[in-house]
Design a protein around this motif. Structure first.
Motif, PDB file in Angstrom:
ATOM      1  N   LEU A 282       2.822  10.414  -9.731  1.00 31.72           N
ATOM      2  CA  LEU A 282       2.218  10.592 -11.047  1.00 31.72           C
ATOM      3  C   LEU A 282       1.298  11.807 -11.082  1.00 31.72           C
ATOM      4  O   LEU A 282       1.138  12.450 -12.131  1.00 31.72           O
ATOM      5  CB  LEU A 282       1.438   9.331 -11.437  1.00 31.72           C
ATOM      6  N   ARG A 283       0.717  12.144  -9.960  1.00 32.55           N
ATOM      7  CA  ARG A 283      -0.209  13.276  -9.913  1.00 32.55           C
ATOM      8  C   ARG A 283       0.525  14.603  -9.739  1.00 32.55           C
ATOM      9  O   ARG A 283       0.238  15.582 -10.419  1.00 32.55           O
ATOM     10  CB  ARG A 283      -1.221  13.074  -8.779  1.00 32.55           C
ATOM     11  N   ASP A 284       1.494  14.644  -8.807  1.00 28.97           N
ATOM     12  CA  ASP A 284       2.130  15.918  -8.448  1.00 28.97           C
ATOM     13  C   ASP A 284       3.632  15.945  -8.681  1.00 28.97           C
ATOM     14  O   ASP A 284       4.281  16.909  -8.298  1.00 28.97           O
ATOM     15  CB  ASP A 284       1.852  16.235  -6.966  1.00 28.97           C
ATOM     16  N   ARG A 285       4.185  14.870  -9.255  1.00 23.19           N
ATOM     17  CA  ARG A 285       5.629  14.756  -9.491  1.00 23.19           C
ATOM     18  C   ARG A 285       6.398  14.885  -8.164  1.00 23.19           C
ATOM     19  O   ARG A 285       5.940  14.338  -7.160  1.00 23.19           O
ATOM     20  CB  ARG A 285       6.104  15.788 -10.527  1.00 23.19           C
ATOM     21  N   LEU A 286       7.521  15.589  -8.146  1.00 26.07           N
ATOM     22  CA  LEU A 286       8.357  15.634  -6.935  1.00 26.07           C
ATOM     23  C   LEU A 286       7.635  16.287  -5.755  1.00 26.07           C
ATOM     24  O   LEU A 286       7.846  15.911  -4.595  1.00 26.07           O
ATOM     25  CB  LEU A 286       9.663  16.389  -7.223  1.00 26.07           C
TER      26      LEU A 286
ATOM     27  N   GLY B 267       0.818  -1.213   0.000  1.00 26.73           N
ATOM     28  CA  GLY B 267       0.000   0.000   0.000  1.00 26.73           C
ATOM     29  C   GLY B 267       0.851   1.262   0.000  1.00 26.73           C
ATOM     30  O   GLY B 267       0.466   2.281  -0.588  1.00 26.73           O
ATOM     31  N   THR B 268       2.009   1.190   0.662  1.00 26.51           N
ATOM     32  CA  THR B 268       2.913   2.337   0.662  1.00 26.51           C
ATOM     33  C   THR B 268       3.418   2.628  -0.746  1.00 26.51           C
ATOM     34  O   THR B 268       3.460   3.784  -1.184  1.00 26.51           O
ATOM     35  CB  THR B 268       4.101   2.065   1.605  1.00 26.51           C
ATOM     36  N   VAL B 269       3.807   1.581  -1.459  1.00 26.13           N
ATOM     37  CA  VAL B 269       4.287   1.765  -2.829  1.00 26.13           C
ATOM     38  C   VAL B 269       3.179   2.348  -3.698  1.00 26.13           C
ATOM     39  O   VAL B 269       3.395   3.294  -4.474  1.00 26.13           O
ATOM     40  CB  VAL B 269       4.783   0.426  -3.406  1.00 26.13           C
ATOM     41  N   SER B 270       1.967   1.816  -3.561  1.00 23.48           N
ATOM     42  CA  SER B 270       0.845   2.284  -4.380  1.00 23.48           C
ATOM     43  C   SER B 270       0.549   3.756  -4.099  1.00 23.48           C
ATOM     44  O   SER B 270       0.296   4.532  -5.028  1.00 23.48           O
ATOM     45  CB  SER B 270      -0.388   1.433  -4.091  1.00 23.48           C
ATOM     46  N   ARG B 271       0.585   4.119  -2.841  1.00 25.85           N
ATOM     47  CA  ARG B 271       0.269   5.515  -2.490  1.00 25.85           C
ATOM     48  C   ARG B 271       1.275   6.488  -3.098  1.00 25.85           C
ATOM     49  O   ARG B 271       0.898   7.502  -3.697  1.00 25.85           O
ATOM     50  CB  ARG B 271       0.238   5.671  -0.967  1.00 25.85           C
ATOM     51  N   TRP B 272       2.580   6.198  -2.963  1.00 24.83           N
ATOM     52  CA  TRP B 272       3.576   7.155  -3.448  1.00 24.83           C
ATOM     53  C   TRP B 272       3.739   7.102  -4.966  1.00 24.83           C
ATOM     54  O   TRP B 272       4.122   8.087  -5.590  1.00 24.83           O
ATOM     55  CB  TRP B 272       4.904   6.926  -2.727  1.00 24.83           C
ATOM     56  N   ARG B 273       3.435   5.985  -5.590  1.00 18.59           N
ATOM     57  CA  ARG B 273       3.392   5.936  -7.057  1.00 18.59           C
ATOM     58  C   ARG B 273       2.304   6.884  -7.561  1.00 18.59           C
ATOM     59  O   ARG B 273       2.524   7.681  -8.478  1.00 18.59           O
ATOM     60  CB  ARG B 273       3.112   4.512  -7.543  1.00 18.59           C
ATOM     61  N   THR B 274       1.122   6.795  -6.944  1.00 19.93           N
ATOM     62  CA  THR B 274      -0.001   7.628  -7.365  1.00 19.93           C
ATOM     63  C   THR B 274       0.286   9.104  -7.110  1.00 19.93           C
ATOM     64  O   THR B 274       0.000   9.969  -7.954  1.00 19.93           O
ATOM     65  CB  THR B 274      -1.276   7.198  -6.622  1.00 19.93           C
ATOM     66  N   ARG B 275       0.865   9.399  -5.943  1.00 22.77           N
ATOM     67  CA  ARG B 275       1.154  10.792  -5.602  1.00 22.77           C
ATOM     68  C   ARG B 275       2.177  11.380  -6.570  1.00 22.77           C
ATOM     69  O   ARG B 275       2.077  12.540  -6.991  1.00 22.77           O
ATOM     70  CB  ARG B 275       1.682  10.868  -4.156  1.00 22.77           C
TER      71      ARG B 275
END
Length: 273
Positions: A70-74, A60-68
């Motif tokens: 892709l949405r907001d970049r760095l 879930g941690t990987v999924s959350r930061w992948r999504t974040r």
């Protein structure tokens, strides 16, 4: 190991260099360093399960930061404001509490109470108390101090400190003090010793057999203590104790005594100089 259902993560050269610096730099917060490793691993084409296993984090941690990312970049890797009740006390109110506590007193009072100050500032008494604790303020406490009017105080301090730090040759230095009015008490019942789970116990009532005075002299070089009990509090008792010090000191040694003035009016005030 790729997952066609996931949107691919593509990094620019600048983003990849920034993430590598974040992951490698010692001053980076631990959470941000982990995120800086997750995103490049996702950019390798691995799915969330593989990235989680390789970096020892939750899927879930990987999924959350992948999504974040892709949405907001760095910018998406930074911590978001935590949810909670909005702050109700302003910086100005905090400053007012501190300033009033330090520089003002309430009408017809010596110091502020939390309720009086809370009413003036417009916050709760509990908030005033929290601000006092945060700044280490305790307006209900007072301590005393005394400034000596002796014009020769500095010279005397130098003499005393000099004796402690560098005593003369063939001399012995004693720090002498007195504990007056020690109560000689006899409990009406024997003291019960401590047992596991129960402290030592003694009866609250007692028979008082007067008081005694304790004189003590500490040899500052050896740590040896010379002591004497006296049934009365008189100048002659103190002089007898000085004779006792002289008797227990080796012949040929100069005796230097540093002591407070005794409290008895019969003792000359210069006795402790």
């Amino acid at each position: 190991m790729g997952d066609t259902r996931l949107e691919p993560v593509v990094l620019s050269d600048v983003e990849r260099l920034t993430l590598e610096n974040w992951a490698r730099r010692r001053s980076t917060a631990q959470g941000l360093a982990v995120r800086a490793r997750i995103v490049p691993a996702c950019a390798n084409g691995w799915n969330n399960t593989v990235v989680a296993a390789r970096l020892d984090v939750g899927r879930g941690t990987v999924s959350r930061w992948r999504t974040r990312f892709l949405r907001d970049r760095l910018d998406g890797l930074a911590d978001e404001p935590r949810p909670g009740v909005p702050r109700t006390i302003t910086d100005a109110q905090v400053e007012e509490v501190v300033v009033r506590t330090l520089e003002e007193t309430p009408p017809a009072g010596t110091h502020w109470s939390k309720r009086e100050l809370a009413e003036v500032v417009g916050i709760s008494p509990a908030s005033v108390l929290r601000i006092w604790h945060a700044f280490g303020l305790q307006p209900w406490r007072t301590e005393t101090f005394e400034i000596s009017p002796d014009p020769f105080l500095i010279d005397k301090i130098r003499d005393v400190v000099g004796l402690y730090l560098a005593p003369p040759a063939n001399a012995v230095v004693f720090a002498v003090d007195e504990k007056p009015q020690i109560q000689a008490l006899q409990r009406t019942a024997p003291v019960l010793p401590m047992v596991p789970g129960v402290p030592e116990r003694r009866s609250f009532d007692y028979v008082r057999h007067g008081t005694v005075d304790l004189f003590a002299a500490l040899n500052t070089a050896t740590g040896k203590v010379i002591s004497k009990l006296s049934a009365q509090h008189r100048a002659v008792d103190f002089r007898d104790f000085l004779d006792e010090i002289d008797c227990q000191t080796g012949k040929g040694l100069a005796v230097h005594v540093i002591c407070d003035n005794c409290e008895d009016r019969d003792v000359p005030q210069g006795a402790g100089a």
